[in-house]
Design an enzyme around this catalytic site. Structure first.
Site, PDB file in Angstrom:
ATOM      1  CG  ASP A   1     -11.436  41.495  32.250  1.00 45.21           C
ATOM      2  OD1 ASP A   1     -12.538  41.954  31.908  1.00 45.21           O
ATOM      3  OD2 ASP A   1     -10.375  42.157  32.208  1.00 45.21           O
TER       4      ASP A   1
ATOM      5  CD  GLN B   1     -12.895  44.882  34.183  1.00 45.52           C
ATOM      6  OE1 GLN B   1     -11.820  45.193  33.708  1.00 45.52           O
ATOM      7  NE2 GLN B   1     -13.573  43.858  33.726  1.00 45.52           N
TER       8      GLN B   1
ATOM      9  CE1 TYR C   1      -8.142  49.112  36.970  1.00 46.93           C
ATOM     10  CE2 TYR C   1     -10.416  49.171  36.245  1.00 46.93           C
ATOM     11  CZ  TYR C   1      -9.213  49.823  36.473  1.00 46.93           C
ATOM     12  OH  TYR C   1      -9.084  51.155  36.194  1.00 46.93           O
TER      13      TYR C   1
ATOM     14  CE1 TYR D   1      -6.482  45.400  29.119  1.00 38.95           C
ATOM     15  CE2 TYR D   1      -7.353  43.242  29.639  1.00 38.95           C
ATOM     16  CZ  TYR D   1      -7.273  44.592  29.887  1.00 38.95           C
ATOM     17  OH  TYR D   1      -8.001  45.146  30.921  1.00 38.95           O
TER      18      TYR D   1
ATOM     19  CB  THR E   1      -6.008  38.197  29.895  1.00 35.70           C
ATOM     20  OG1 THR E   1      -6.914  39.168  29.340  1.00 35.70           O
ATOM     21  CG2 THR E   1      -6.765  36.941  30.264  1.00 35.70           C
ATOM     22  CD1 TRP E   2      -3.051  45.041  29.884  1.00 30.98           C
ATOM     23  CD2 TRP E   2      -3.283  46.031  31.871  1.00 30.98           C
ATOM     24  NE1 TRP E   2      -2.642  46.343  29.759  1.00 30.98           N
ATOM     25  CE2 TRP E   2      -2.765  46.972  30.958  1.00 30.98           C
ATOM     26  CE3 TRP E   2      -3.519  46.434  33.190  1.00 30.98           C
ATOM     27  CZ2 TRP E   2      -2.465  48.291  31.325  1.00 30.98           C
ATOM     28  CZ3 TRP E   2      -3.235  47.735  33.555  1.00 30.98           C
ATOM     29  CH2 TRP E   2      -2.705  48.649  32.623  1.00 30.98           C
TER      30      TRP E   2
HETATM   31  P1  NAP Z   1      -3.405  42.426  39.508  1.00 30.26           P
HETATM   32  O1  NAP Z   1      -4.280  41.302  39.160  1.00 30.26           O
HETATM   33  O2  NAP Z   1      -3.682  43.187  40.747  1.00 30.26           O
HETATM   34  O3  NAP Z   1      -1.880  41.957  39.574  1.00 30.26           O
HETATM   35  C1  NAP Z   1      -1.282  41.130  38.614  1.00 30.26           C
HETATM   36  C2  NAP Z   1       0.148  40.878  39.055  1.00 30.26           C
HETATM   37  O4  NAP Z   1       0.132  40.219  40.336  1.00 30.26           O
HETATM   38  C3  NAP Z   1       0.929  39.955  38.134  1.00 30.26           C
HETATM   39  O5  NAP Z   1       2.241  40.460  38.106  1.00 30.26           O
HETATM   40  C4  NAP Z   1       0.882  38.598  38.810  1.00 30.26           C
HETATM   41  O6  NAP Z   1       2.041  37.836  38.600  1.00 30.26           O
HETATM   42  C5  NAP Z   1       0.839  38.994  40.269  1.00 30.26           C
HETATM   43  N1  NAP Z   1       0.116  37.995  41.062  1.00 30.26           N
HETATM   44  C6  NAP Z   1      -1.160  37.572  40.885  1.00 30.26           C
HETATM   45  N2  NAP Z   1      -1.484  36.647  41.799  1.00 30.26           N
HETATM   46  C7  NAP Z   1      -0.383  36.473  42.566  1.00 30.26           C
HETATM   47  C8  NAP Z   1      -0.073  35.630  43.667  1.00 30.26           C
HETATM   48  N3  NAP Z   1      -0.985  34.787  44.162  1.00 30.26           N
HETATM   49  N4  NAP Z   1       1.173  35.708  44.212  1.00 30.26           N
HETATM   50  C9  NAP Z   1       2.095  36.559  43.723  1.00 30.26           C
HETATM   51  N5  NAP Z   1       1.875  37.379  42.676  1.00 30.26           N
HETATM   52  C10 NAP Z   1       0.636  37.330  42.102  1.00 30.26           C
HETATM   53  O7  NAP Z   1      -3.351  43.515  38.344  1.00 30.26           O
HETATM   54  P2  NAP Z   1      -3.955  43.692  36.890  1.00 30.26           P
HETATM   55  O8  NAP Z   1      -3.459  42.675  35.964  1.00 30.26           O
HETATM   56  O9  NAP Z   1      -3.775  45.114  36.557  1.00 30.26           O
HETATM   57  O10 NAP Z   1      -5.546  43.510  37.122  1.00 30.26           O
HETATM   58  C11 NAP Z   1      -6.209  42.294  36.922  1.00 30.26           C
HETATM   59  C12 NAP Z   1      -7.012  42.286  35.632  1.00 30.26           C
HETATM   60  O11 NAP Z   1      -7.988  43.321  35.643  1.00 30.26           O
HETATM   61  C13 NAP Z   1      -6.175  42.613  34.384  1.00 30.26           C
HETATM   62  O12 NAP Z   1      -5.358  41.536  34.006  1.00 30.26           O
HETATM   63  C14 NAP Z   1      -7.259  42.977  33.428  1.00 30.26           C
HETATM   64  O13 NAP Z   1      -7.896  41.817  32.924  1.00 30.26           O
HETATM   65  C15 NAP Z   1      -8.192  43.787  34.313  1.00 30.26           C
HETATM   66  N6  NAP Z   1      -7.911  45.257  34.276  1.00 30.26           N
HETATM   67  C16 NAP Z   1      -8.874  46.081  33.781  1.00 30.26           C
HETATM   68  C17 NAP Z   1      -8.653  47.453  33.700  1.00 30.26           C
HETATM   69  C18 NAP Z   1      -9.723  48.341  33.159  1.00 30.26           C
HETATM   70  O14 NAP Z   1      -9.453  49.512  32.864  1.00 30.26           O
HETATM   71  N7  NAP Z   1     -10.926  47.850  33.010  1.00 30.26           N
HETATM   72  C19 NAP Z   1      -7.436  47.997  34.152  1.00 30.26           C
HETATM   73  C20 NAP Z   1      -6.490  47.141  34.698  1.00 30.26           C
HETATM   74  C21 NAP Z   1      -6.747  45.775  34.765  1.00 30.26           C
HETATM   75  P3  NAP Z   1       2.173  36.670  37.485  1.00 30.26           P
HETATM   76  O15 NAP Z   1       1.512  37.198  36.262  1.00 30.26           O
HETATM   77  O16 NAP Z   1       3.623  36.479  37.396  1.00 30.26           O
HETATM   78  O17 NAP Z   1       1.455  35.452  38.019  1.00 30.26           O
END
Ligand code: NAP
Length: 276
Positions: free
Chosen positions: A48, A162, A190, A53, A19-20
């Site tokens: 998550d 994570q 992530y 966030y 949900t970031w």
């Molecule tokens: P991610 O999930 O790798 O990428 C998210 C991006 O990819 C968004 O722009 C999304 O677009 C796009 N996307 C997702 N599925 C897609 C698909 N099937 N086709 C095309 N585009 C797609 O990156 P993230 O948000 O950084 O990582 C995921 C989660 O991990 C976060 O949301 C957060 O909850 C967690 N996180 C944790 C940390 C930590 O330090 N613990 C750091 C970073 C992230 P749309 O939104 O437009 O659908």
């Protein structure tokens, strides 16, 4: 949906939802809630989030998305390192619970390591577990040496780490992932599609076309090829949530994995854990 068993025996789906960057724009809110709801209906019931966030607003959005179906969902949230002390963690957790509109967080993580001694955070996490505020606790962005220190500091109750892990971030394969697997601690990947970079990556196009899947699905399925691994892609659109769910059913042949190893080689030397 395949599951991962946490220490203690509870199972969670291998594919959850991040949900970031959610709850940052009013005009996207309805689509984000709909995407999370769709994902939950399809079995991606692990959500998550973090107090960080959207300054807490992502937790409020999660609370809205799970209203009426709270018991079907496994909520993960994270505390800032500066809130990981004896006094502050309880306050931070209670504020998260309020925003999430729930009485318990299923898995509460230390977002990254700061200056509070790990032993103090462990004690604070165990205290929250004893009082029922949280059901499990874990950490995020801790590399192998930090994990070893955590265990020495009394943190044997940690159920998950994570970490940043995807085709372009294979560093954890050398020692962190084997270390976690040996101890039954779940790894939660992530940014599994490298914040959408892998969605357009040419190197995935061939394998994707051969299986009738998309590059994003190939990237996700690659992360999920490992046992004891959970992936939490963020999708703010219903169609992305659907696409991501289907990735859990993609099975690679050995030739696919070999092709991916060539296109995205494992680093030759040990690399410190990267974080975003
Ligand atoms: P991610 O999930 O790798 O990428 C998210 C991006 O990819 C968004 O722009 C999304 O677009 C796009 N996307 C997702 N599925 C897609 C698909 N099937 N086709 C095309 N585009 C797609 O990156 P993230 O948000 O950084 O990582 C995921 C989660 O991990 C976060 O949301 C957060 O909850 C967690 N996180 C944790 C940390 C930590 O330090 N613990 C750091 C970073 C992230 P749309 O939104 O437009 O659908």
């Amino acid at each position: 949906m395949k599951t991962v068993t946490l220490p203690g025996g509870e199972t969670v789906p291998v594919l959850g939802q991040g949900t970031w960057k959610m709850a940052e724009r009013r005009d996207r809110r309805a689509a984000e809630v709909a995407a999370l709801r769709t994902g939950i209906d399809l079995g991606m019931t692990l959500i998550d989030t973090a107090e960080m966030y959207a300054d807490g607003a992502a937790e409020t959005l999660v609370g809205e998305a799970v209203a009426g179906i709270r018991d079907q969902v496994f909520i993960v949230s994270k505390a800032y390192p500066q809130n990981a002390s004896r006094d502050r963690l309880r306050r931070a957790c209670e504020a998260s619970l309020k925003r999430l509109a729930t009485d318990r967080i299923d898995l509460y993580l230390l977002h990254w390591r700061g200056s509070v001694p790990l032993a103090e955070t462990v004690e604070a996490m165990e205290g929250l577990k004893a009082s029922g505020h949280i059901r499990h606790w874990g950490v995020s962005n801790l590399d192998t040496d930090d994990m070893a220190e955590l265990v020495t500091a009394g943190g044997t109750g940690c159920v998950a780490d994570q970490i940043l892990y995807n085709l372009t971030r294979r560093g954890p394969e050398s020692d962190l992932l084997p270390w976690l697997t040996e101890r039954g601690i779940a790894a939660m990947a992530y940014s599994p599609v490298e914040q959408s970079q892998l969605v357009r990556d040419e190197r995935l196009a061939g394998i994707a076309a051969r299986h009738g899947f998309t590059p994003a699905q190939v990237a996700l399925a690659w992360v999920l090829r490992r046992d004891h691994m959970i992936a939490i892609p963020k999708a703010g659109k219903v169609e992305h949530a659907r696409e991501n769910r289907a990735a859990a059913d993609l099975v690679f042949g050995n030739d696919d994995l070999a092709t991916l190893d060539v296109a995205f080689p494992q680093p030759r030397r040990r690399r410190a854990l990267e974080m975003l």
